[in-house]
Scaffold this active site. Structure first.
Site, PDB file in Angstrom:
ATOM      1  CD  GLU A  22      32.647   0.002  -3.147  1.00  0.00           C
ATOM      2  OE1 GLU A  22      31.408   0.114  -3.300  1.00  0.00           O
ATOM      3  OE2 GLU A  22      33.170  -0.793  -2.359  1.00  0.00           O
ATOM      4  CB  CYS A  26      28.538  -2.667  -2.438  1.00  0.00           C
ATOM      5  SG  CYS A  26      30.290  -3.074  -2.503  1.00  0.00           S
TER       6      CYS A  26
END
Length: 502
Positions: A245, A279
Site C-alpha cells: 500500500e 495517503c
C-alpha cells in the site's frame, strides 16, 4: 504514503522515540539486527503451529479479547499516540476506534469467508467430491507506517491473525512505542498463547530489509512507492509474495450540481486532518467552473480558522517526520513558480514542525504540488469545464489509491469512471471506515488489498482437493485402461454439452 529512512543517533544499537512537536526523547528501544529478526521469525514460525491449528471461533475469541484490552487501556494508548505521533487526542481515539472495528470484522467474518467449501465437480467428474480449503500462509511480516500507526498496519495484522497466521511487525521508527503497545496489548489479553503469535521488531530501514529476507511467507508493507519497489525487488529473490500500500495523490471532483458547502467542508478536513499526512486524503480538487468561486471561498473561509499545534485547541498536530517539511515547502514554491496562486497561506505557513493550511489554485498539472505526493496540509484546486475534463485530469496521475466525488445526481456514475481502488461519493474517506470494503490502489499506489473479504484472502493460500467417491467401469479417463468405447461416447457427449451455443 511518503517515508524516508533515517540514520539512528549514537549508540547505533538504540532507537530513540521522539515527540515530533518538541523533539523530546520519549523512550529508547534496542534495534533488531539480522540475527534478532531471524530469531523473531523463528519464534513466530513455532507459534504458527499452535495458532494455525485453532478453530476460527477460538481465534475470534482471542482477537476480541485483544480489542477489549485496547479499550481498557485506551486512555493510556491515545496519550502515547498523541505524544509519539503528534495527532490530537480525539484523532488518536478515532484511529483506535476504526482499528477496533476492523479487528471485530476480521474476527467475526473469517469463519464464514475462509471455511472449506464444496465445489461442483461437473458432469464428467461426477464420481468425485471437490473441496476448496484455505490454508494460512504461515508467518506474515508487516512493515508499518507512522501516519496512522494503529489503523493502517492493523489492516494487515488483524486480518492475517484472523486467517490463522502469526505476525512479525516492524513499526515505523517514528511510531515504535505505539507498535509495541499494540503487540503488548495482544499478549496481555491472551497470556495462555505461546510467544510469537504477534511479535514486534524495532529499527530503521535495515531492520525492515532484514525482515523481507528473513523467510517470512508474505510481506505487507505501507510506505512510499520507491521503498515499495525496493521491497518487491528484494522479495523476488525468494519469490516471497508482497502486499504493497504505497503513495496516493487523491483527487476530489466537485460537479456543478454538488452541495458546495458539504464539498468544501469535506475537502478542508480531508486535506489538512492529521496535518495532511494521509495517503488517501485530499490533495487535488477539480471543480466545475460554474461553482468555482463559491467553492474556493468556502474552503478558504473554513481553513482560515484552522490552526495546528500540540495543545487541546489544535485542529491537527505537527509534521511527524521532519524531512517531510522540506518536501511540502518545495511543492508550494514550485506551484507558485509555475503560475499557481495561493488564496490561503504560502511558504510562510511553514512554522517549525507546524504547517498552517495552504490552498493553491489553478496550479500547473506538471508541478510537483499536483504530480507528486505532498503529504502535508495543502490542497490544489483547479477549475474545469465539466465532469469529462475533471475525470481526465484525475486519471492522469501515476497514482490510483482513492478519490471522492461530489454530485447530487451523478456521483455514482462519475465514481465508476475513476482509475482508483476506492471512491467516496458525497463524502471523503468513508470507505476506510467500512470494514467490509477492501482498500488498496492501482499503478504506483500499490498491489493487493487490505480489509474486507479480499483482505482476508491476502493471507491464505487456496488448497483444491478432489476425492474419488466411486469408480465408473470403463470410464477411467485418467488411466491407460481407458477404452475405445469410452472415447466414442465422449465424442458424442462433448458436442452435446459444449457445441450447441450460437
Amino acid at each position: 504514503m511518503t517515508t524516508t529512512e533515517t540514520t539512528p543517533a549514537t549508540p547505533d544499537t538504540l532507537l530513540k522515540s521522539v515527540d515530533p512537536a518538541t523533539g523530546e526523547v520519549i523512550a529508547t528501544y534496542p534495534i533488531a539486527d539480522e540475527d534478532a529478526v531471524r530469531a523473531a521469525v523463528a519464534k513466530a514460525r513455532t507459534a504458527a503451529t499452535t495458532w494455525g491449528a485453532l478453530s476460527f471461533d477460538e481465534r475470534r475469541t482471542h482477537l476480541l479479547r485483544w480489542s477489549s484490552r485496547l479499550v481498557a487501556d485506551s486512555e493510556e494508548f491515545t496519550a502515547l499516540i498523541h505524544r509519539e505521533n503528534g495527532k490530537p487526542l480525539d484523532d488518536a481515539f478515532l484511529e483506535l476506534m476504526l482499528a477496533l472495528e476492523h479487528i471485530s470484522w476480521a474476527a467475526k467474518n473469517a469463519k464464514k469467508l475462509l471455511s472449506p467449501k464444496k465445489i461442483s465437480p461437473g458432469l464428467l467428474m461426477s464420481n468425485f467430491a471437490a473441496r476448496l480449503e484455505q490454508r494460512p500462509l504461515g508467518v506474515i511480516g508487516v512493515i508499518g507506517p507512522w501516519n496512522y500507526p494503529v489503523y493502517t498496519p492493523n489492516g494487515s495484522i488483524a486480518y492475517a491473525l484472523a486467517a490463522g497466521n502469526t505476525v512479525v511487525f516492524k513499526p515505523s521508527e517514528f511510531s515504535t512505542g505505539i507498535g509495541n503497545f499494540l503487540a503488548d496489548a495482544f499478549k496481555k489479553a491472551n497470556p495462555e498463547l505461546p510467544e510469537g503469535v504477534f511479535e514486534t521488531i524495532n529499527g530503521y530501514g535495515a531492520t525492515g530489509a532484514a525482515l523481507v529476507k528473513s523467510g517470512v511467507d508474505k510481506i505487507a508493507f505501507t510506505g512510499s512507492t520507491a521503498t515499495g519497489k525496493r521491497i518487491m525487488a528484494a522479495a523476488a529473490d525468494t519469490l516471497t509474495p508482497v502486499l504493497l500500500e504505497c503513495g496516493g495523490k487523491d483527487a476530489v471532483i466537485v460537479a456543478g450540481d454538488a452541495d458546495i458547502k458539504a464539498a468544501a467542508d469535506a475537502v478542508a478536513w480531508g486535506a489538512t486532518a492529521n496535518s495532511g499526512q494521509t495517503c488517501a486524503g485530499v490533495e487535488r480538487v477539480y471543480v466545475d467552473r460554474s461553482v468555482r468561486e463559491e467553492f474556493v471561498a468556502e474552503v478558504k473561509r473554513i481553513l482560515a480558522d484552522i490552526k495546528p499545534g500540540s495543545d487541546d485547541k489544535a485542529a491537527y498536530g505537527p509534521m511527524t517526520m521532519p524531512s517531510q517539511i522540506d518536501i511540502v515547502r518545495r511543492h508550494i514554491e514550485d506551484a507558485l513558480k509555475k503560475g499557481g496562486s495561493a488564496v490561503l497561506g504560502g511558504p510562510e505557513s511553514i512554522k517549525g514542525p507546524f504547517i498552517e493550511p495552504v490552498v493553491l489554485v489553478d496550479v500547473d498539472e506538471d508541478s510537483e504540488a499536483v504530480a507528486e505526493e505532498t503529504f502535508g496540509p495543502t490542497v490544489t484546486i483547479r477549475t474545469v469545464d465539466g465532469v469529462d475534463e475533471a475525470v481526465d485530469l484525475a486519471n492522469k496521475s501515476k497514482y490510483g489509491l482513492s478519490s471522492a466525488v461530489y454530485s447530487k445526481k451523478n456521483g455514482l456514475d462519475i465514481a465508476r469512471r475513476l482509475r482508483v481502488g476506492a471512491t467516496s461519493v458525497n463524502s471523503v474517506l468513508a470507505f476506510a471506515a467500512i470494514p467490509g470494503l477492501p482498500f488498496g490502489g492501482v499503478g504506483d499506489s500499490g498491489i493487493g488489498r487490505i480489509h474486507g473479504e479480499p483482505g482476508l484472502r491476502e493471507f491464505v493460500r487456496p488448497h483444491s482437493i478432489a476425492v474419488q467417491r466411486f469408480t465408473v467401469p470403463g470410464m477411467a479417463l485418467l488411466s491407460y485402461t481407458r477404452t475405445d468405447s469410452t472415447m466414442k461416447l465422449l465424442r458424442k457427449l462433448v458436442p452435446f454439452l459444449h457445441g450447441r451455443h450460437k
